[in-house]
Design an enzyme around this catalytic site. Structure first.
Site, short mmCIF file in Angstrom:
data_model
loop_
_atom_site.label_atom_id
_atom_site.label_comp_id
_atom_site.label_asym_id
_atom_site.label_seq_id
_atom_site.Cartn_x
_atom_site.Cartn_y
_atom_site.Cartn_z
N PRO A 1 0.69 -1.02 0.09
CG PRO A 1 -0.13 -0.88 2.16
CD PRO A 1 0.49 -2.15 1.30
CG ASN A 2 -0.29 4.27 1.22
OD1 ASN A 2 -1.35 4.72 0.71
ND2 ASN A 2 -0.22 3.87 2.51
NE ARG B 1 3.12 7.13 2.01
CZ ARG B 1 3.52 6.11 2.66
NH1 ARG B 1 4.16 5.21 1.90
NH2 ARG B 1 3.43 5.89 4.08
CE1 TYR C 1 8.77 5.10 3.34
CE2 TYR C 1 7.24 7.18 3.31
CZ TYR C 1 7.39 5.77 3.81
OH TYR C 1 6.89 5.43 5.01
CG ASN D 1 8.67 -1.73 0.46
OD1 ASN D 1 7.99 -1.51 1.07
ND2 ASN D 1 9.26 -0.49 -0.23
CB ALA E 1 1.20 0.03 6.56
CD GLU F 1 10.64 -7.40 6.35
OE1 GLU F 1 10.47 -6.32 7.13
OE2 GLU F 1 11.15 -8.49 6.87
CG HIS G 1 11.21 -2.06 5.04
ND1 HIS G 1 9.81 -2.23 4.99
CD2 HIS G 1 11.46 -3.48 5.48
CE1 HIS G 1 9.30 -3.02 5.60
NE2 HIS G 1 10.17 -4.05 5.92
NE ARG H 1 9.87 6.07 8.93
CZ ARG H 1 8.72 5.98 8.01
NH1 ARG H 1 8.90 5.01 7.07
NH2 ARG H 1 8.04 6.53 8.11
#
Length: 145
Positions: free
Chosen positions: A10-11, A18, A23, A74, A77, A98, A100, A107
């Site tokens: 998502p996103n 964004r 990012y 990725n 969330a 995985e 990110h 964070r």
């Protein structure tokens, strides 16, 4: 030919606009082109899917079992919330890396937990868009190719 599925959650369709301070300004299309070029140079194929819907990602993971040799994900969330994605990864018996863009450990506290890490062969975080290339290489090397 070796094939890696690159999944984005998502996103991530909003990359480039964004929160660029977190990012970066690289778009998802830019990342896909970078991955295609890198895969071609290394002699393997990559396929891409981005979805804001958890079930679509689960379906793609299931389908990957008979088509791809590994998955670079990725999950956005969903990394921190999705037992369904964890279970899907565990069920297909494919190596998963995985990924990110940001360093999730630097964070917010809620981002420190990953349901995916327990079923992934490894994690790359904090290297921005270049992390995708690192993830592809990690999977390629994990596969012994």
């Amino acid at each position: 030919m070796t094939s890696i599925l690159v999944l984005n959650g998502p996103n991530l369709n909003l990359l480039g606009t964004r929160q660029p301070e977190v990012y970066g300004r690289t778009t998802l299309s830019d990342i896909e082109a970078m991955c295609q070029d890198h895969a071609k140079a290394r002699g393997f194929e990559v396929s891409f899917l981005q979805s804001n819907h958890e079930g679509a990602l689960v379906d793609a993971i299931h389908a990957a079992k008979t088509v791809h040799n590994g998955i670079l994900i990725n999950a956005g969330a969903y990394t921190h919330t999705s037992i369904a994605i964890h279970d899907a990864i565990a069920s297909v018996e494919l190596p998963v890396c995985e990924l990110h863009l940001s360093n999730i450990h630097a964070r917010e506290e809620f981002r420190h937990h990953s349901y995916i890490s327990k079923v992934a062969v490894g994690m790359i975080c904090g290297f921005g868009a270049h992390g995708y290339v690192l993830g592809l290489d990690a999977l390629f090397n994990h596969l012994g190719l």
